[in-house]
Scaffold this active site. Sequence first.
Site, PDB file in Angstrom:
ATOM      1  N   SER A 144      -9.093   0.155   7.915  1.00  0.00           N
ATOM      2  CA  SER A 144      -8.671   0.747   9.147  1.00  0.00           C
ATOM      3  C   SER A 144      -8.692   0.574  10.399  1.00  0.00           C
ATOM      4  O   SER A 144     -10.217   0.255  10.722  1.00  0.00           O
ATOM      5  CB  SER A 144      -8.545   2.198   9.417  1.00  0.00           C
ATOM      6  OG  SER A 144      -8.236   2.669  10.581  1.00  0.00           O
ATOM      7  N   TYR A 157     -13.830   9.732   7.076  1.00  0.00           N
ATOM      8  CA  TYR A 157     -13.107   8.661   7.888  1.00  0.00           C
ATOM      9  C   TYR A 157     -13.709   6.972   8.368  1.00  0.00           C
ATOM     10  O   TYR A 157     -13.500   6.498   7.272  1.00  0.00           O
ATOM     11  CB  TYR A 157     -11.564   8.797   8.291  1.00  0.00           C
ATOM     12  CG  TYR A 157     -10.651   8.237   8.477  1.00  0.00           C
ATOM     13  CD1 TYR A 157      -9.615   8.194   6.970  1.00  0.00           C
ATOM     14  CD2 TYR A 157     -10.276   7.203   9.143  1.00  0.00           C
ATOM     15  CE1 TYR A 157      -8.771   7.571   6.596  1.00  0.00           C
ATOM     16  CE2 TYR A 157      -9.083   6.112   8.841  1.00  0.00           C
ATOM     17  CZ  TYR A 157      -8.525   6.877   7.969  1.00  0.00           C
ATOM     18  OH  TYR A 157      -7.274   5.792   8.083  1.00  0.00           O
TER      19      TYR A 157
HETATM   20  P1  NAD Z   1       0.110   8.711   3.207  1.00  0.00           P
HETATM   21  O1  NAD Z   1      -0.673   9.835   3.405  1.00  0.00           O
HETATM   22  O2  NAD Z   1       1.587   8.117   3.328  1.00  0.00           O
HETATM   23  O3  NAD Z   1      -0.084   7.824   1.441  1.00  0.00           O
HETATM   24  C1  NAD Z   1      -1.662   8.218   1.008  1.00  0.00           C
HETATM   25  C2  NAD Z   1      -0.962   7.184  -1.052  1.00  0.00           C
HETATM   26  O4  NAD Z   1      -2.707   7.891  -1.557  1.00  0.00           O
HETATM   27  C3  NAD Z   1      -0.250   8.540  -1.922  1.00  0.00           C
HETATM   28  O5  NAD Z   1      -0.103   7.942  -2.287  1.00  0.00           O
HETATM   29  C4  NAD Z   1      -0.968   8.893  -2.075  1.00  0.00           C
HETATM   30  O6  NAD Z   1      -0.404   9.827  -3.343  1.00  0.00           O
HETATM   31  C5  NAD Z   1      -2.603   8.475  -2.550  1.00  0.00           C
HETATM   32  N1  NAD Z   1      -2.972   9.361  -2.402  1.00  0.00           N
HETATM   33  C6  NAD Z   1      -4.571  10.458  -1.757  1.00  0.00           C
HETATM   34  N2  NAD Z   1      -5.047  11.246  -2.486  1.00  0.00           N
HETATM   35  C7  NAD Z   1      -5.064  10.460  -4.001  1.00  0.00           C
HETATM   36  C8  NAD Z   1      -6.184   9.919  -5.196  1.00  0.00           C
HETATM   37  N3  NAD Z   1      -7.392  11.358  -4.927  1.00  0.00           N
HETATM   38  N4  NAD Z   1      -5.542  10.093  -6.146  1.00  0.00           N
HETATM   39  C9  NAD Z   1      -4.526   9.025  -6.025  1.00  0.00           C
HETATM   40  N5  NAD Z   1      -4.091   8.496  -5.123  1.00  0.00           N
HETATM   41  C10 NAD Z   1      -4.157   8.869  -4.447  1.00  0.00           C
HETATM   42  O7  NAD Z   1      -0.671   8.000   3.870  1.00  0.00           O
HETATM   43  P2  NAD Z   1      -0.560   5.984   4.450  1.00  0.00           P
HETATM   44  O8  NAD Z   1      -0.689   6.113   5.624  1.00  0.00           O
HETATM   45  O9  NAD Z   1       0.269   5.215   3.581  1.00  0.00           O
HETATM   46  O10 NAD Z   1      -1.923   5.470   4.391  1.00  0.00           O
HETATM   47  C11 NAD Z   1      -2.519   4.267   3.002  1.00  0.00           C
HETATM   48  C12 NAD Z   1      -3.872   4.121   3.597  1.00  0.00           C
HETATM   49  O11 NAD Z   1      -3.771   3.238   5.023  1.00  0.00           O
HETATM   50  C13 NAD Z   1      -4.843   5.077   3.280  1.00  0.00           C
HETATM   51  O12 NAD Z   1      -6.085   4.112   2.960  1.00  0.00           O
HETATM   52  C14 NAD Z   1      -5.119   4.877   5.014  1.00  0.00           C
HETATM   53  O13 NAD Z   1      -6.182   5.207   5.134  1.00  0.00           O
HETATM   54  C15 NAD Z   1      -4.972   3.429   5.693  1.00  0.00           C
HETATM   55  N6  NAD Z   1      -4.633   4.102   7.508  1.00  0.00           N
HETATM   56  C16 NAD Z   1      -3.205   4.233   7.654  1.00  0.00           C
HETATM   57  C17 NAD Z   1      -3.037   4.859   9.133  1.00  0.00           C
HETATM   58  C18 NAD Z   1      -1.767   5.138   9.601  1.00  0.00           C
HETATM   59  O14 NAD Z   1      -2.224   4.921  10.580  1.00  0.00           O
HETATM   60  N7  NAD Z   1      -1.538   5.950   8.764  1.00  0.00           N
HETATM   61  C19 NAD Z   1      -3.925   3.709   9.700  1.00  0.00           C
HETATM   62  C20 NAD Z   1      -4.931   2.741   8.724  1.00  0.00           C
HETATM   63  C21 NAD Z   1      -5.048   2.790   7.708  1.00  0.00           C
END
Ligand code: NAD
Length: 262
Positions: A144, A157
């Site tokens: 991130s 985080y």
């Molecule tokens: P999201 O909430 O849409 O999806 C998260 C996924 O992680 C889901 O499939 C959920 O089932 C899974 N998950 C959560 N806890 C879990 C566990 N204990 N065991 C197995 N699976 C688990 O989130 P997202 O925005 O798609 O995030 C995905 C990645 O991208 C994360 O690592 C997040 O930190 C990173 N990220 C997101 C953003 C953003 O703006 N959305 C920005 C930077 C980084």
Amino acid sequence: MPDDIAEAWAPLHGRVALVTGSTRGIGRGIADALLQAGCRVMTNGRGPDDGTRDSAGHVAYAQADLREPAAAAELVAACRSRFGGLDILVNNAGVQHVAPIAVFPDACWDEIIQVHLSAAFRLVRAALPLMRARGFGRIVNIASVHGLVASENKSAYVAAKHGLLGLTKAVALETAAEGITCNAICPGWVRTDLVQGQVARIAAGSGLSMAAAEEELLRAKQPMRRFSTPEAIGALVVFLCSEAAATMTGGSVAMDGAWTSV
Ligand code: NAD
């Protein structure tokens, strides 16, 4: 030579990929992109199978809760038994909790460190023997902008994502002579469930509509004021897994609309 011409030209044809947290959001975008690039893909989530399947049987689902230490080895074993190995590991699963450090709950700290950092460590450890056996591996850690800079009220985080960039460099050093690369992607805002909770909190606290709260979220941090998409992050993962990126390792690539340029 595969029958399907689209498969024959896919840059990652026949590779086996594991994408954690791929039931929705960024993980789903990455899994779809790798599938389109010719991979067989093991998807994963915490809940029961969501039923998504491709007609060719190139996608399978493994339920595993990455808070559990045993989950990493189970996931890698599932890749071996279903697809015969593992070439590409994408550590993507994630959770968020936003609160000042003075009231940040222990349980949220523990979950964030477990899912973002400890699970990535265990998955890399479990995956490396299979990658070494093939003399090829691609590890992509979805970090991130918060691996590069901090924001208030996100102590766990920010700590986890900074740690993930450190792990990325350490793994790159240990695998540099083995045909294996390890890189991180640092997205800014992507419109997913993880962000919608934060938008809802802005809307509730300010009386703004959800659309206006999204504008406010972007305005505060991301000069380009536009969300990146899961599809675009998927395309970047495919590039990092390609032969063209064979000497890129230990690095982090930001896709953040100039968030970290200030
Ligand atoms: P999201 O909430 O849409 O999806 C998260 C996924 O992680 C889901 O499939 C959920 O089932 C899974 N998950 C959560 N806890 C879990 C566990 N204990 N065991 C197995 N699976 C688990 O989130 P997202 O925005 O798609 O995030 C995905 C990645 O991208 C994360 O690592 C997040 O930190 C990173 N990220 C997101 C953003 C953003 O703006 N959305 C920005 C930077 C980084």
